[in-house]
Design a protein around this motif. Structure first.
Motif, PDB file in Angstrom:
ATOM      1  N   VAL A  15       1.009  -1.162  -0.179  1.00 37.41           N
ATOM      2  CA  VAL A  15       0.083   0.144  -0.339  1.00 37.41           C
ATOM      3  C   VAL A  15       0.347   1.155   0.073  1.00 37.41           C
ATOM      4  O   VAL A  15       1.566   1.317   0.836  1.00 37.41           O
ATOM      5  CB  VAL A  15      -1.016   0.091   1.046  1.00 37.41           C
ATOM      6  CG1 VAL A  15      -1.423   1.688   1.437  1.00 37.41           C
ATOM      7  CG2 VAL A  15      -2.042  -1.653   1.137  1.00 37.41           C
ATOM      8  N   THR A  16       0.890   2.039  -0.622  1.00 39.71           N
ATOM      9  CA  THR A  16       1.462   2.960  -1.570  1.00 39.71           C
ATOM     10  C   THR A  16       0.517   4.387  -0.889  1.00 39.71           C
ATOM     11  O   THR A  16      -0.323   4.056  -1.425  1.00 39.71           O
ATOM     12  CB  THR A  16       2.969   2.739  -2.754  1.00 39.71           C
ATOM     13  OG1 THR A  16       3.679   4.206  -2.386  1.00 39.71           O
ATOM     14  CG2 THR A  16       2.068   2.562  -3.834  1.00 39.71           C
ATOM     15  N   LYS A  23      -2.103   5.261   4.500  1.00 40.28           N
ATOM     16  CA  LYS A  23      -1.868   4.383   4.361  1.00 40.28           C
ATOM     17  C   LYS A  23      -1.976   2.898   5.479  1.00 40.28           C
ATOM     18  O   LYS A  23      -2.677   2.290   4.966  1.00 40.28           O
ATOM     19  CB  LYS A  23      -0.276   4.303   3.190  1.00 40.28           C
ATOM     20  CG  LYS A  23      -0.286   4.832   2.087  1.00 40.28           C
ATOM     21  CD  LYS A  23       1.108   4.786   1.934  1.00 40.28           C
ATOM     22  CE  LYS A  23       1.723   6.090   3.012  1.00 40.28           C
ATOM     23  NZ  LYS A  23       1.735   7.310   3.415  1.00 40.28           N
ATOM     24  N   THR A  24      -1.269   4.111   6.801  1.00 36.64           N
ATOM     25  CA  THR A  24      -1.303   3.267   7.873  1.00 36.64           C
ATOM     26  C   THR A  24      -2.959   2.812   8.366  1.00 36.64           C
ATOM     27  O   THR A  24      -2.965   2.031   9.075  1.00 36.64           O
ATOM     28  CB  THR A  24      -0.872   4.558   9.025  1.00 36.64           C
ATOM     29  OG1 THR A  24       0.369   4.500   8.189  1.00 36.64           O
ATOM     30  CG2 THR A  24      -0.185   3.466  10.280  1.00 36.64           C
ATOM     31  N   CYS A  27      -4.371   0.370   6.150  1.00 42.65           N
ATOM     32  CA  CYS A  27      -3.463  -1.542   6.618  1.00 42.65           C
ATOM     33  C   CYS A  27      -3.437  -1.615   7.609  1.00 42.65           C
ATOM     34  O   CYS A  27      -4.153  -2.845   7.321  1.00 42.65           O
ATOM     35  CB  CYS A  27      -1.817  -0.857   6.180  1.00 42.65           C
ATOM     36  SG  CYS A  27      -0.916  -0.404   4.516  1.00 42.65           S
ATOM     37  N   ASN A  40       4.897  -1.328   8.572  1.00 38.77           N
ATOM     38  CA  ASN A  40       5.251   0.004   8.570  1.00 38.77           C
ATOM     39  C   ASN A  40       6.225   0.216   8.491  1.00 38.77           C
ATOM     40  O   ASN A  40       7.673   0.247   9.209  1.00 38.77           O
ATOM     41  CB  ASN A  40       4.807   0.252   9.650  1.00 38.77           C
ATOM     42  CG  ASN A  40       4.032   2.342   9.195  1.00 38.77           C
ATOM     43  OD1 ASN A  40       5.746   3.043   8.645  1.00 38.77           O
ATOM     44  ND2 ASN A  40       3.918   3.100   9.985  1.00 38.77           N
ATOM     45  N   ASP A  84       3.477  -0.399   4.024  1.00 43.08           N
ATOM     46  CA  ASP A  84       2.620   0.169   4.329  1.00 43.08           C
ATOM     47  C   ASP A  84       3.873   1.027   3.909  1.00 43.08           C
ATOM     48  O   ASP A  84       4.939   1.648   5.136  1.00 43.08           O
ATOM     49  CB  ASP A  84       2.535  -0.036   5.534  1.00 43.08           C
ATOM     50  CG  ASP A  84       2.156   1.680   5.575  1.00 43.08           C
ATOM     51  OD1 ASP A  84       2.411   2.805   5.554  1.00 43.08           O
ATOM     52  OD2 ASP A  84       1.289   1.617   7.244  1.00 43.08           O
ATOM     53  N   HIS A  86       5.434   5.335   1.702  1.00 44.62           N
ATOM     54  CA  HIS A  86       5.481   6.244   0.368  1.00 44.62           C
ATOM     55  C   HIS A  86       6.012   6.077  -0.406  1.00 44.62           C
ATOM     56  O   HIS A  86       6.660   7.598  -0.994  1.00 44.62           O
ATOM     57  CB  HIS A  86       5.608   7.705   1.253  1.00 44.62           C
ATOM     58  CG  HIS A  86       6.359   8.051   2.028  1.00 44.62           C
ATOM     59  ND1 HIS A  86       6.475   7.571   2.936  1.00 44.62           N
ATOM     60  CD2 HIS A  86       7.491   8.289   1.343  1.00 44.62           C
ATOM     61  CE1 HIS A  86       7.387   7.692   4.243  1.00 44.62           C
ATOM     62  NE2 HIS A  86       8.233   8.663   2.585  1.00 44.62           N
TER      63      HIS A  86
END
Ligand code: ADP
Ligand code: MN
Length: 176
Positions: A15-16, A23-24, A27, A40, A84, A86
């Motif tokens: 998940v980006t 995201k967090t 997730c 994470n 997770d 970016h």
């Protein structure tokens, strides 16, 4: 051959998205709903010092991508991991069965990042990152187009819909 996902019993999902797109939050809920292990990357980098110091200008750790990948390799091979982060261009392509890119409307993202205390260039850099769909492009350049899925994350309804959709996807996944 040994390529692709053939050895995993459960899928790995990345998940980006720009910081603040959820995201967090997504997730955490998805890990619970689908029985995946949430990793994470930001937390992992801090806990295990997988970085080369602090970048004063960007106000974040300079992540050591090789150390991060070495740290994750064994668990990724096992499967059932929800990553997770970016960023997405430094992970081995073979790790993931699905790559989610969360996207948020600019004014909503602006408010989220401001409440998180972002300002100045850190705020504008992240807003521009979202406007120019930097993470979607990075994902499409790094993974097969058919495993990259952009999902809207503007409100709480979006989050519950995304978690439902993704937990169904995880539960229906079969090794190839
Ligand atoms: P990220 O991990 O992508 O930086 P977070 O999950 O930490 O984003 O979310 C940042 C903030 O925005 C949190 O306060 C979270 O509750 C809120 N948020 C994230 N996504 C949504 C959404 N789809 N709807 C409402 N609030 C959200
Ligand atoms: Mn986060």
């Amino acid at each position: 051959g040994n390529g692709g996902s053939s050895r995993r019993a459960r899928p790995n999902v990345l998940v980006t998205g720009t910081p603040g797109t959820g995201k967090t939050t997504t997730c955490s809920l998805l890990a619970e709903a689908a029985g995946l292990r949430h990793v994470n990357i930001g937390d992992l980098v801090r806990e295990k010092s997988l970085h080369d110091g602090w970048d004063d200008e960007l106000q974040c750790h300079v992540i050591n991508e090789d150390l991060v990948c070495d740290e994750l390799e064994d668990m990724m091979e096992e499967g059932g991991i929800l990553v997770d982060y970016h960023g997405c261009d430094f992970f081995p392509e073979r790790w993931f069965d699905l790559v989610i890119v969360l996207q948020t409307e600019t004014s909503i993202l602006h408010d989220r990042l401001t409440s998180r205390g972002y300002m100045g260039s850190k705020l504008t850099n992240n807003i521009e990152c979202e406007i120019f769909q930097v993470l979607l492009e990075e994902a499409r350049e790094s993974y097969r187009e058919d495993i990259v899925m952009p999902l809207r994350s503007d409100n709480l309804e979006d989050i519950s819909r995304n978690v439902d959709t993704l937990s169904d996807w995880v539960n229906n996944w079969r090794p190839s």
